[in-house]
Scaffold this motif. Structure first.
Motif, mmCIF file in Angstrom:
data_model
loop_
_atom_site.group_PDB
_atom_site.id
_atom_site.type_symbol
_atom_site.label_atom_id
_atom_site.label_comp_id
_atom_site.label_asym_id
_atom_site.label_seq_id
_atom_site.Cartn_x
_atom_site.Cartn_y
_atom_site.Cartn_z
ATOM 1 N N VAL A 474 0.778 -1.122 -0.029
ATOM 2 C CA VAL A 474 0.128 0.100 -0.013
ATOM 3 C C VAL A 474 0.995 1.230 0.075
ATOM 4 O O VAL A 474 0.662 2.322 -0.758
ATOM 5 C CB VAL A 474 -0.954 0.008 1.269
ATOM 6 N N MET A 475 2.083 1.361 0.622
ATOM 7 C CA MET A 475 2.710 2.398 0.816
ATOM 8 C C MET A 475 3.522 2.629 -0.478
ATOM 9 O O MET A 475 3.816 3.739 -0.821
ATOM 10 C CB MET A 475 3.938 2.244 1.739
ATOM 11 N N MET A 476 3.611 1.799 -1.466
ATOM 12 C CA MET A 476 3.994 1.822 -2.595
ATOM 13 C C MET A 476 3.312 2.754 -3.428
ATOM 14 O O MET A 476 3.394 3.659 -4.124
ATOM 15 C CB MET A 476 4.157 0.660 -3.489
ATOM 16 N N ILE A 477 1.890 2.205 -3.365
ATOM 17 C CA ILE A 477 0.760 3.224 -4.067
ATOM 18 C C ILE A 477 0.892 4.441 -3.464
ATOM 19 O O ILE A 477 0.584 5.518 -4.057
ATOM 20 C CB ILE A 477 -0.340 2.418 -3.853
ATOM 21 N N VAL A 478 0.749 4.633 -1.998
ATOM 22 C CA VAL A 478 0.926 6.030 -1.459
ATOM 23 C C VAL A 478 1.966 6.839 -1.796
ATOM 24 O O VAL A 478 1.805 8.009 -1.970
ATOM 25 C CB VAL A 478 0.882 5.911 0.184
ATOM 26 N N ALA A 479 3.230 6.399 -2.394
ATOM 27 C CA ALA A 479 4.046 7.136 -2.436
ATOM 28 C C ALA A 479 4.023 7.993 -4.102
ATOM 29 O O ALA A 479 4.179 9.061 -3.978
ATOM 30 C CB ALA A 479 5.368 6.119 -2.688
ATOM 31 N N VAL A 480 3.395 7.166 -4.700
ATOM 32 C CA VAL A 480 2.797 7.779 -5.930
ATOM 33 C C VAL A 480 1.807 8.749 -5.795
ATOM 34 O O VAL A 480 1.772 9.913 -6.435
ATOM 35 C CB VAL A 480 2.578 6.859 -7.116
ATOM 36 N N VAL A 481 0.920 8.422 -5.071
ATOM 37 C CA VAL A 481 -0.132 9.607 -4.664
ATOM 38 C C VAL A 481 0.308 10.566 -4.133
ATOM 39 O O VAL A 481 -0.169 11.800 -4.564
ATOM 40 C CB VAL A 481 -1.487 8.650 -3.707
ATOM 41 N N VAL A 482 1.488 10.628 -3.012
ATOM 42 C CA VAL A 482 1.833 11.826 -2.672
ATOM 43 C C VAL A 482 2.490 12.607 -3.645
ATOM 44 O O VAL A 482 2.261 13.787 -3.849
ATOM 45 C CB VAL A 482 2.848 11.342 -1.542
ATOM 46 N N LEU A 483 2.889 12.125 -4.711
ATOM 47 C CA LEU A 483 3.664 12.869 -6.052
ATOM 48 C C LEU A 483 2.536 13.526 -6.667
ATOM 49 O O LEU A 483 2.597 14.692 -7.022
ATOM 50 C CB LEU A 483 4.364 12.158 -6.939
ATOM 51 N N ALA A 484 1.457 12.841 -6.841
ATOM 52 C CA ALA A 484 0.270 13.323 -7.669
ATOM 53 C C ALA A 484 -0.435 14.492 -6.981
ATOM 54 O O ALA A 484 -0.641 15.574 -7.344
ATOM 55 C CB ALA A 484 -0.583 12.450 -7.703
ATOM 56 N N VAL A 485 -0.730 14.466 -5.503
ATOM 57 C CA VAL A 485 -1.257 15.427 -4.608
ATOM 58 C C VAL A 485 -0.375 16.600 -4.856
ATOM 59 O O VAL A 485 -0.705 17.853 -4.894
ATOM 60 C CB VAL A 485 -1.503 14.888 -3.405
ATOM 61 N N PHE A 486 0.965 16.523 -4.413
ATOM 62 C CA PHE A 486 2.071 17.622 -4.675
ATOM 63 C C PHE A 486 1.860 18.382 -5.801
ATOM 64 O O PHE A 486 2.038 19.563 -6.081
ATOM 65 C CB PHE A 486 3.228 17.069 -4.566
ATOM 66 N N VAL A 487 1.796 17.475 -6.921
ATOM 67 C CA VAL A 487 1.674 18.262 -8.187
ATOM 68 C C VAL A 487 0.379 19.022 -8.631
ATOM 69 O O VAL A 487 0.169 20.310 -8.868
ATOM 70 C CB VAL A 487 1.706 17.231 -9.536
ATOM 71 N N VAL A 488 -0.697 18.693 -8.046
ATOM 72 C CA VAL A 488 -1.854 19.366 -8.117
ATOM 73 C C VAL A 488 -1.762 20.678 -7.194
ATOM 74 O O VAL A 488 -2.330 21.811 -7.640
ATOM 75 C CB VAL A 488 -3.218 18.484 -7.497
ATOM 76 N N ARG A 489 -1.088 20.460 -6.058
ATOM 77 C CA ARG A 489 -0.866 21.694 -5.151
ATOM 78 C C ARG A 489 0.014 22.683 -5.992
ATOM 79 O O ARG A 489 -0.013 23.925 -5.734
ATOM 80 C CB ARG A 489 -0.434 21.579 -3.915
ATOM 81 N N SER A 490 1.002 22.158 -6.679
ATOM 82 C CA SER A 490 1.969 23.133 -7.086
ATOM 83 C C SER A 490 1.770 23.727 -8.433
ATOM 84 O O SER A 490 2.296 24.729 -8.597
ATOM 85 C CB SER A 490 3.363 22.114 -7.289
ATOM 86 N N VAL A 491 1.036 23.134 -9.360
ATOM 87 C CA VAL A 491 0.658 23.481 -10.286
ATOM 88 C C VAL A 491 -0.149 25.036 -10.401
ATOM 89 O O VAL A 491 -0.157 25.899 -11.267
ATOM 90 C CB VAL A 491 -0.144 22.741 -11.597
ATOM 91 N N ALA A 492 -0.753 25.234 -9.234
ATOM 92 C CA ALA A 492 -1.789 26.556 -9.268
ATOM 93 C C ALA A 492 -0.602 27.790 -9.095
ATOM 94 O O ALA A 492 -1.175 28.727 -9.500
ATOM 95 C CB ALA A 492 -2.354 26.394 -7.838
#
Length: 580
Positions: A474-492
């Motif tokens: 599950v942490m494997m998946i969470v690691a990629v989800v963290v990158l995804a959420v970070f991108v969503v926050r950053s692109v603004a």
């Protein structure tokens, strides 16, 4: 290496101590993995989103609005970057653009009132600070940001590592890697010990060398790379279990991937350079797939492999990077419908080639990335719905004339009915092995799934869950989800739409791979033969994953975070202070 090997030999000669060590490690590994991801996630996801102000746009000599991007649509519509609610201003009137050298241009995008500079109507024109220009009969003027305002902005912006030390996080990851290396030394045969030691040691050396290089470059953001190295550690562990002899090739692929990561970052340091690279990337993507169509070799039902002697690679993996480069664009190009049409044609060609070589998993990934890019470039849900309907119609025709496509997914949803056949054998074994591993796993190297075909590639989520435990899976998946959420926050608060589109496209490819790999393994989705980024065995996949990470890194606008963003030299900062 000799020290670790000596400890391994000592433990191996004491079965009771060895058994206790392995038992304790089953609980230590999830704790260390959680610590690494928690520290990276907290640093990436809790920073204050503070936009950078590059200039002030004075309207009519009265109101001044901040210019927070390098490309800004000026208009009356709420979706515009700079909203000017005046009746003579069109909904989307003009684009105000900043370039790498600090110069600015104003360009008309089909407005009613037009753009005038020095009393002349222009399509696009360079403007200086304090130089007046007119939109729809309204006077505008661009004003500089003062040094005091810049200093105030920098005080608000978050500097990575100020609260959560990146070196400490990397230390925890190193402990995780050393313990994993020690445990694998206990498991593998004497002939594979050197390969295991080499794989883990090379990874540790690489991550610390890059960390020190970033520090020398005055960069303090290292969370994105730490997450990638955490996933690579699991990938090395998979190889130590399933194919220790392939360790050297995987490390070489990681090194090449890191080189590509820096190449992507270097190209994005200058938008002018990035625009030129995208044309080369478009040509390279077409050439690779045409070459694949002619000279491809079929493996696992898809003709997506190129064999060169003992080496093999998948061109479609490298095309992912080319596709993101082609899809990314600056705002002055986005507003041109011609550019969007050309991108649609290019995407259709790419997906068509992938269907012809029967790489349906890759085609699905590219289509998902296309939808993300097309939406970011157009914002038109109706158009995307029409495209999806067209693709669905084309898929129905393909199934009609090529029924073998449907047979490949015949077992989806009821694999237990095909448990002894090719359609369900891999997934049923994967689910049984995930269940046998439980939360904490059987221990690295102690699983059974490694004897099943593609366990270290398409079924890697199940292999990790069996040996390392479902928590690590599950942490494997969470690691990629963290990158995804970070991108969503950053692109603004991203500087350019080029960075926004590139980062969103790259992370959407990661997320699509994770979904298809993990959910396909447990029969929630068809098993499409898609790799898990950074974890699955495969040099092409590893190199592409690191290259795509470069787009995510470039979207990080935190203070001194990304090497893809130029920092002003100390000399220039001193000169600016003297000018003030």
């Amino acid at each position: 290496m000799n020290f670790v090997q000596s400890i391994g030999s000592a433990l191996a000669n004491n079965p009771a101590i060895s058994s206790a060590f392995l038992t304790v490690m089953r609980y230590v590994f999830p704790a260390l993995a959680f610590c690494v991801l928690f520290r990276c996630g907290k640093s990436l996801l809790t920073f204050r989103k503070q936009p950078e102000i590059w200039a002030w746009l004075n309207i009519g000599g009265e109101t001044s609005l901040p210019v927070t991007h390098w490309e800004n649509i000026i208009g009356r519509a709420r979706a515009c970057d700079i909203v000017v609610d005046l009746p003579t201003i069109s909904r989307s009137h003009a684009v105000l653009t900043r370039y790498d050298d600090g110069s600015w241009t104003i360009s008309d995008i089909g407005s009613r009132g037009g753009v005038q500079v020095d009393g002349q109507t222009v399509g696009i024109k360079a403007i200086d600070f304090e130089e007046p220009f007119t939109l729809g009969g309204v006077d505008f003027r661009l004003e500089k940001v003062t040094r005091d305002e810049q200093a105030e902005q920098e005080s608000y912006r978050v500097k990575p590592g100020s609260k959560i030390k990146q070196g400490t996080t990397l230390f925890y990851l190193t402990v995780f890697q050393i313990l994993a290396m020690l445990q694998m030394v206990l498991h593998v045969g004497a002939t594979d010990v050197v390969s295991v030691l080499f794989g883990y040691s090379a990874l540790i050396v690489l991550e610390w060398l890059i960390y020190l290089l970033f520090r020398a470059m005055r960069r303090t953001g290292y969370e994105v790379e730490t997450i990638a190295f955490f996933l690579c550690t699991l990938g090395v562990s998979v190889l130590a279990t399933a194919d220790p002899g392939g360790m050297k090739k995987e490390i070489v692929a990681i090194i090449i991937g890191i080189f590509l990561f820096f190449c992507v970052g270097w190209s994005l340091r200058s938008l002018d350079r990035a625009k030129k690279v995208r044309y080369l990337a478009a040509a390279l993507g077409i050439a690779l797939l045409l070459f694949n169509l002619v000279f491809g070799t079929e493996k696992y039902g898809a003709r997506n492999w190129i064999m060169i002697g003992p080496l093999s690679f998948q061109p479609s993996e490298i095309v992912k990077v080319c596709f993101v480069f082609v899809g990314a664009s600056t705002m002055d190009r986005i507003v041109s419908k011609r550019n969007l049409v050309l991108f649609i044609v290019y995407s259709g060609f790419i997906c068509g080639c992938l269907v012809l070589i029967s790489d349906f998993g890759a085609a699905l990934i590219f289509f998902a990335a296309f939808l993300v890019i097309a939406f970011l470039r157009s914002g038109n849900f109706a158009g995307l719905a029409l495209i999806c309907a067209g693709v669905g119609f084309a898929a129905a025709i393909a199934v009609k004339f090529r029924p073998y496509i449907l047979r490949r997914f015949a077992a989806w949803g009821h694999v237990w009915e095909y448990a002894t056949e090719s359609g369900g054998y891999q997934q049923t074994r994967s689910m049984m092995c995930i269940a046998s591993g439980g939360l904490f796993g059987l221990g690295p190297g102690n699983g059974w799934l490694k004897y099943v075909a593609a366990s270290d590639t398409d079924l890697v989520f199940a292999l990790i869950s069996e040996e390392w435990g479902l928590l690590i899976g599950v942490m494997m998946i969470v690691a990629v989800v963290v990158l995804a959420v970070f991108v969503v926050r950053s692109v603004a608060v991203a500087r350019s739409s080029f960075y926004t589109i590139g980062a969103c496209a790259a992370v959407s490819i990661f997320m699509m791979q994770v979904v298809l790999n993990a959910f396909g393994t447990v029969d929630f989705l068809p098993l499409t033969g898609v790799t898990f980024p950074f974890v699955s065995n495969g040099g092409s996949s590893m190199m592409a994953a690191w290259a795509l990470l470069g787009f995510i890194k470039a979207a990080d606008t935190r203070q001194n975070a990304s090497f893809a963003i130029r920092l002003p030299s100390r000399r220039k900062r001193k000169e600016a202070d003297e000018d003030e």
